[in-house]
Design an enzyme around this catalytic site. Structure first.
Site, PDB file in Angstrom:
ATOM      1  N   GLU A  33       0.759  -1.126  -0.065  1.00  0.00           N
ATOM      2  CA  GLU A  33       0.205  -0.042  -0.064  1.00  0.00           C
ATOM      3  C   GLU A  33       1.080   1.164  -0.076  1.00  0.00           C
ATOM      4  OE1 GLU A  33      -3.473   2.108   2.422  1.00  0.00           O
ATOM      5  OE2 GLU A  33      -2.812   0.216   3.426  1.00  0.00           O
ATOM      6  N   ARG A 257       5.739 -12.939   9.210  1.00  0.00           N
ATOM      7  CA  ARG A 257       6.414 -11.836   8.939  1.00  0.00           C
ATOM      8  C   ARG A 257       7.734 -11.443   9.831  1.00  0.00           C
ATOM      9  NH1 ARG A 257       2.640  -7.156  12.079  1.00  0.00           N
ATOM     10  NH2 ARG A 257       3.008  -7.911  14.132  1.00  0.00           N
ATOM     11  N   LYS A 267       4.092   0.797  10.060  1.00  0.00           N
ATOM     12  CA  LYS A 267       4.123   1.968   9.237  1.00  0.00           C
ATOM     13  C   LYS A 267       3.452   3.070  10.206  1.00  0.00           C
ATOM     14  CE  LYS A 267       2.908   0.492   4.903  1.00  0.00           C
ATOM     15  NZ  LYS A 267       2.816   0.408   3.462  1.00  0.00           N
TER      16      LYS A 267
END
Length: 551
Positions: A33, A257, A267
């Site tokens: 994104e 992850r 983020k």
């Protein structure tokens, strides 16, 4: 004969699918994104997705999941592209979820026409109250059984901008009693009157991630849609939407992850650090962003090697930052030229060396380099800068550097003996006086004198000045995310030390942003983008050894 490396579980799936003929061509995608800069966690996903198609053929698409116009910027698109290329990967197609807004709208109409989606004017709080809990079933919305005609009319009017933000949503009609909370009539479209970075004001309704993602995969014929473990519960909805829309059956697979010590990966939290000026920007060398690591002096090879070493697993774990530092040391040890820089200088005068004389000495660039590394010329004169820590007025036991009456070798040069020193009014040593042994020149030493210590230096007459930035871990805690209170309470006040007046070899005046250097005895360094012709700035990438003391 070397052992063949075992396959990770995703490679096993891919091999089975290709060998069985399920797919002729492997197609993956990396779908960031564009709402921030990529970080080291994304590097793991990049290496996995692109690495699979490098290994097995096929191709990888770069697709920006740009369905939230409020947080997304072209700046982030550009930085993410730069990072992927810098890591050494190339995509076949550059795509955007916004490319598919018309098709996605058509898919939504198809669900409505099948009686599998409805327009709901319940508020967010009302929807949440009816959703139930993991142990209690949800309840139907009072608007769940609207007619297909009414739903089509309302959804068309939503698209045409007749309603304000939040007035209506489009929900998939699935099962309010499902044990998977995400299957309890999830929202698939919402009204958001906001300008999109690519489509401008064409749309005022935007698909939710879960609706856009799987359908975008399907449109692109993605065979293996690889994401992190937090999306395990989303897989059921991913499959349901593809099945009901009767489109190409992309399949989702999840891996653990990357969780790294002494930093944060969210983020949102990284954006906080930037917006509150707690770091200098997304590319601050203390940040775990790819651009921050690049600016600090990390190489693409070291990051790819790090991702290779940590592997692909199904279970979450915490990786030590020291492993990433090990990978960059291992790379730079073979590739970085050795140079001399004095970070905390004190003057050394060789009293029996002719004043005004300059001698050109030969220094090795990198004895570890595969090609031998070559040599360079280093100017030498009677006045030098050495490190303040290399002199001790009252030497400790087993002190092998300079002290009154002690001898050391100057790297690539001569053996010198400390005769005396000068102090200022405050009692600080300001100058050291030595004599040198002319026959002790490195490479042709006939003096017969042996010393245990070697120190580095730069010629005062020829040295260039530089600002040195010493970087360390951004947080004092290994797990700032897991600590009590605000994660920012654990910022390391010593994560950056600036040394404004260091002296460097004159050859470093020609340094470029692509060069990496080992400052002998001090660590690995690179030129920073803040450098100007009048002021060079060098960043410490990493120390020569792991020196971090755990709090």
């Amino acid at each position: 004969m070397s052992e063949e490396k075992s396959l990770n579980f995703i490679e096993e799936i891919v091999e089975n699918d290709l060998n069985s003929g399920k797919y002729e061509t492997l197609v993956t995608r990396f779908p960031p994104e564009p709402n921030g800069y990529l970080h080291i966690g994304h590097a793991k996903a990049i290496c996995l997705n692109f690495g699979l198609t490098q290994k097995y053929g096929g191709y990888t698409n770069l697709r920006f999941d740009d369905t939230n116009p409020v947080t997304e910027k072209t700046e982030y698109v550009n930085s993410q592209q730069e990072d992927i290329k810098w890591l050494g990967f190339n995509w076949k197609n550059e795509l955007y979820a916004s490319n598919y807004f018309d098709e996605l709208y058509g898919f939504a109409l198809k669900l409505i026409e099948k009686g599998l989606a409805y327009v709901d004017e319940s508020t967010a709080d009302e929807i949440a109250a009816l959703k139930g809990t993991p142990t209690e079933p949800g309840q139907d919305s009072p608007h769940r059984n609207r007619s297909i005609e009414e739903n089509l009319d309302l959804f068309t009017r939503m698209k045409n901008g007749e309603f304000g933000d939040g007035a209506y949503t489009l929900r998939a009609k699935i099962d309010m009693t499902s044990p998977n909370m995400l299957m309890r009539d999830p929202i698939i479209y919402r009204i958001k009157h906001a300008e999109h970075h690519r489509t401008g004001n064409k749309w005022c309704i935007y698909p939710m991630y879960d609706f856009a993602h799987g359908q975008s995969d399907s449109i692109e014929n993605i065979t293996h849609s690889i994401c992190t473990l937090e999306y395990v519960s989303h897989r059921e909805l991913y499959d349901w939407l593809i099945e009901k829309l009767e489109i190409f059956p992309s399949k989702q697979y999840e891996f653990a992850r990357l969780n790294l010590t002494s930093t944060v990966m969210s983020k949102r939290k990284l954006l906080q650090l930037v917006n509150e000026n707690l770091v200098s920007g997304w590319d601050d060398p203390r940040m775990p962003t790819i651009s921050g690591l690049r600016r600090r002096g990390f190489t693409p090879k070291s990051i790819r090697e790090f991702c290779e070493r940590i592997g692909i697993a199904k279970r979450e774990n915490l990786i030590e930052l020291s492993l990433l530092e090990f990978c960059i040391r291992e790379d730079l040890n073979k590739t970085a030229n050795r140079v001399m820089a004095v970070l905390d200088p004190i003057k050394l005068v060789i009293t029996n060396y002719p004043e005004g004389k300059t001698e050109e000495l030969i220094g090795e660039n990198n004895p570890e380099a595969e090609d031998g590394g070559g040599t360079r010329v280093i100017p030498f004169s009677n006045e030098l800068w050495i490190e303040r820590e290399d002199f001790m007025e009252v030497p400790a036991k087993k002190w092998f550097r300079l002290a009154p009456g002690a001898m050391v070798r100057l790297k690539f040069a001569y053996i010198v003996k400390c005769e005396d020193f000068v102090k200022d009014a405050n009692g600080n040593v300001t100058e050291i006086h030595c004599t040198y042994i002319p026959e002790s020149k490195s490479g042709s030493d006939t003096s017969g004198v042996h010393v245990k210590g070697t120190i580095h230096w730069v010629s005062a007459q020829h040295a260039k000045t530089a600002e040195i930035r010493l970087y360390d871990r951004l947080f004092t805690s290994e797990t700032p995310d897991a600590e009590e209170g605000d994660f920012k309470d654990y910022l390391n006040p010593e994560s950056l030390t600036i040394l404004p007046n260091a002296y460097i070899e004159p050859a470093l005046a020609e340094a470029s942003l692509d060069n990496r250097y080992q400052f002998i005895r001090k660590g690995y360094f690179c030129l920073d983008k803040d450098s100007t012709a009048d002021k060079l700035v060098f960043n410490r990438t990493v120390t020569l050894k792991d020196t971090f003391k755990k709090a």
